[in-house]
Design a protein around this motif. Structure first.
Motif, PDB file in Angstrom:
ATOM      1  N   SER A  63       0.814  -1.221   0.000  1.00 31.26           N
ATOM      2  CA  SER A  63       0.000   0.000   0.000  1.00 31.26           C
ATOM      3  C   SER A  63       0.843   1.265   0.000  1.00 31.26           C
ATOM      4  O   SER A  63       0.332   2.355  -0.312  1.00 31.26           O
ATOM      5  CB  SER A  63      -0.941   0.010   1.216  1.00 31.26           C
ATOM      6  N   ASN A  66       3.758   3.688  -4.580  1.00 32.45           N
ATOM      7  CA  ASN A  66       2.857   4.510  -5.392  1.00 32.45           C
ATOM      8  C   ASN A  66       2.963   4.249  -6.889  1.00 32.45           C
ATOM      9  O   ASN A  66       2.290   4.899  -7.679  1.00 32.45           O
ATOM     10  CB  ASN A  66       3.088   5.998  -5.105  1.00 32.45           C
ATOM     11  N   ARG A  67       3.818   3.284  -7.292  1.00 36.06           N
ATOM     12  CA  ARG A  67       3.958   2.972  -8.708  1.00 36.06           C
ATOM     13  C   ARG A  67       4.019   1.455  -8.910  1.00 36.06           C
ATOM     14  O   ARG A  67       4.453   0.719  -8.021  1.00 36.06           O
ATOM     15  CB  ARG A  67       5.235   3.605  -9.285  1.00 36.06           C
ATOM     16  N   PRO A 112      -0.581  -1.038  -8.407  1.00 36.34           N
ATOM     17  CA  PRO A 112      -1.655  -0.277  -7.751  1.00 36.34           C
ATOM     18  C   PRO A 112      -2.943  -0.360  -8.574  1.00 36.34           C
ATOM     19  O   PRO A 112      -2.916  -0.164  -9.794  1.00 36.34           O
ATOM     20  CB  PRO A 112      -1.111   1.153  -7.715  1.00 36.34           C
ATOM     21  N   ASP A 115      -5.812   4.275  -5.282  1.00 37.07           N
ATOM     22  CA  ASP A 115      -5.005   4.838  -4.194  1.00 37.07           C
ATOM     23  C   ASP A 115      -4.993   3.952  -2.953  1.00 37.07           C
ATOM     24  O   ASP A 115      -4.058   4.027  -2.143  1.00 37.07           O
ATOM     25  CB  ASP A 115      -5.516   6.235  -3.819  1.00 37.07           C
ATOM     26  N   HIS A 118      -3.987  -2.437  -3.721  1.00 36.49           N
ATOM     27  CA  HIS A 118      -2.840  -2.891  -4.509  1.00 36.49           C
ATOM     28  C   HIS A 118      -2.917  -4.404  -4.711  1.00 36.49           C
ATOM     29  O   HIS A 118      -3.371  -5.143  -3.830  1.00 36.49           O
ATOM     30  CB  HIS A 118      -1.525  -2.562  -3.803  1.00 36.49           C
ATOM     31  N   LYS A 160      -5.239  -0.017   1.940  1.00 34.08           N
ATOM     32  CA  LYS A 160      -4.752   1.116   2.722  1.00 34.08           C
ATOM     33  C   LYS A 160      -5.953   1.806   3.354  1.00 34.08           C
ATOM     34  O   LYS A 160      -6.780   2.419   2.676  1.00 34.08           O
ATOM     35  CB  LYS A 160      -3.984   2.086   1.825  1.00 34.08           C
ATOM     36  N   ASP A 163      -3.366   6.929   5.928  1.00 38.65           N
ATOM     37  CA  ASP A 163      -1.942   7.152   5.708  1.00 38.65           C
ATOM     38  C   ASP A 163      -1.104   6.478   6.783  1.00 38.65           C
ATOM     39  O   ASP A 163       0.114   6.347   6.628  1.00 38.65           O
ATOM     40  CB  ASP A 163      -1.642   8.654   5.698  1.00 38.65           C
TER      41      ASP A 163
END
Length: 441
Positions: A63, A66-67, A112, A115, A118, A160, A163
């Protein structure tokens, strides 16, 4: 056969000594699933997110990538084993160095979906070992050759929630293959008369028992990752036990007393001994243990990161190896105990392109001294590692690592009525050279 049989080979092989992978974790468990993690000796394995290898280390960590990315690599293991102070009822040599050099590969992919969701996929080896003594090894009646290979495919999902918190879950499909061989002592051959008295007619040479099989089974893994503060991450990962029911073949060559006696008129049943090979179906049920992995990662500043971890393996479920067959009983007591692995490590961000790593691990053996055997003649070990990561461009990272493994001297003393005696001291060390490439897209 099924995983059970393999574990037989596996377990027996496991007991056989420092397999290439065995040099990195207790018994025949392997830790070679990440070179970026190898650089810190596995410290922070469940809490540090470096690349797609987190699929195995802690599925929740996906999670925080980001790529989309793919990571592939391998670890080259070379093991050095010296045998000293050897003695036994049989004659023979004690050359040592029975573990061949081995490469353990792995590959991982993370994609991903949005957001908060994943997908990941991993292919790696959680267990394995190869030990192959010389033909006239003095302890050959307790173990000669052991080979075990386990390959795992792991599709994984992470969620996720914020945060600070994420969770992940994956299924594991596990394929196991193995082979186990040992010599058997020769002895008198002959026949039983009508009164039950035995009359010898000759002496049979040494025999050979070869067991092999394979199986596949399902397991699972899950993890959680929590960042209570911006620079501190706690991680927990659980890798489930896997139950195997191995099915395969057992071959007996020149083994006294195997099979059904031949009835000779006027003499009675003759003891069946000869150079012919007798083959039978074989079955083995075994459970490979669950692993509980805890770790923490803390960023001191922009350059220094500290990591620590502790992992427990439920080896106490591994009590014996019992191969069911129609020819001869094969049972080897193991009586393993739960073991812990403790690790600390650090990473230093030298500049934008380079990160340097180091780590230290203390790894307890699950093998009790009274049950140590030539199949796995290992003891507690210390692992020291160095590593580096090079990112020449945003999309590409190359990681390398080196580990030195030193074991406490392992002494063993084995004695069985049908195998004789064997005693020796094993001095095992190993080196691991790892390299991996990560590409982001």
């Amino acid at each position: 056969m099924h995983n059970n049989f393999k574990p037989l080979s596996l377990a027996v092989a496991v007991a056989a000594a420092a397999v290439s992978g065995q040099a990195m974790a207790g018994a025949f468990q392997l830790n070679e699933q990440s070179v970026s993690g190898q650089g810190t000796s596995g410290a922070g394995r469940a809490s540090s997110v470096n690349d797609a290898t987190i699929v195995h280390g802690n599925p929740a960590g996906m999670s925080f990538l980001n790529r989309a990315q793919v990571t592939g690599g391998g670890v080259y293991l070379t093991v050095d084993s010296d045998i000293d102070n050897a003695s036994g009822s049989a004659s023979g040599s004690n050359e040592g160095d029975m573990v061949p050099n081995t490469v353990i590969p792995f590959g991982f992919y993370v994609q991903p979906i949005n957001d908060n969701l994943h997908f990941g996929l991993g292919v790696y080896a959680p267990y394995g070992l190869i030990t192959d003594y010389e033909g006239q090894f003095q302890g050959r009646f307790f173990g000669d050759r052991s080979k075990v290979e386990v390959v795992t495919v792991q599709p994984t999902i992470s969620v996720k929630f914020s945060d600070q918190f994420s969770a992940g879950f994956g299924l594991t499909y596990n394929q196991i293959d193995g082979e186990l061989t040992a010599n058997t002592q020769g002895g008198p051959v002959g026949f039983f008369d009508q009164t039950g008295a035995f009359t010898p007619t000759g002496v049979a040479g040494e025999g050979d028992i070869d067991v092999e099989g394979d199986d596949n089974a399902w397991g699972y893994t899950l993890g959680m990752m929590y960042k209570p503060w911006e620079h501190t991450t706690f991680g927990f990962a659980y890798h489930s036990e896997v139950d195997y029911d191995l099915e395969g073949k057992a071959r007996f060559t020149n083994v006294r007393g195997t099979g059904s006696p031949t009835v000779v008129p006027g003499l009675g049943p003759v003891v069946p001994v000869g150079t012919a090979t007798q083959q039978t179906d074989a079955d083995l049920s075994i459970t490979l243990p669950a692993v509980w992995d805890f770790s923490v990662t803390h960023e001191l500043n922009d350059r220094w990161t500290l990591m620590a971890g502790a992992a427990m393996t439920d080896w106490s479920e591994f009590e014996e190896i019992r191969v069911e067959n129609d020819v001869r009983e094969i049972v080897e007591a193991q009586n393993y105990e739960d073991s812990w692995q403790y690790s600390v490590g650090t990473a230093y961000q030298l500049n934008q392109a380079w990160v340097l790593r180091t780590g230290l691990t203390y790894d307890e053996t699950p093998i009790k001294e009274d049950y140590r055997s030539v199949r796995v003649p290992s003891d507690d070990r210390v692992i020291f590692s160095l590593g580096a990561g090079w990112t020449p461009m945003e999309d590409l990272t190359v990681d390398v690592a080196y580990s030195y493994i030193h074991e406490t001297e392992a002494s063993l003393s084995q004695e069985e009525e049908n195998r004789g005696t064997y005693e020796a001291d094993y001095d095992n060390t190993a080196q691991a050279f790892g390299a991996q490439v990560t590409y982001r897209f």
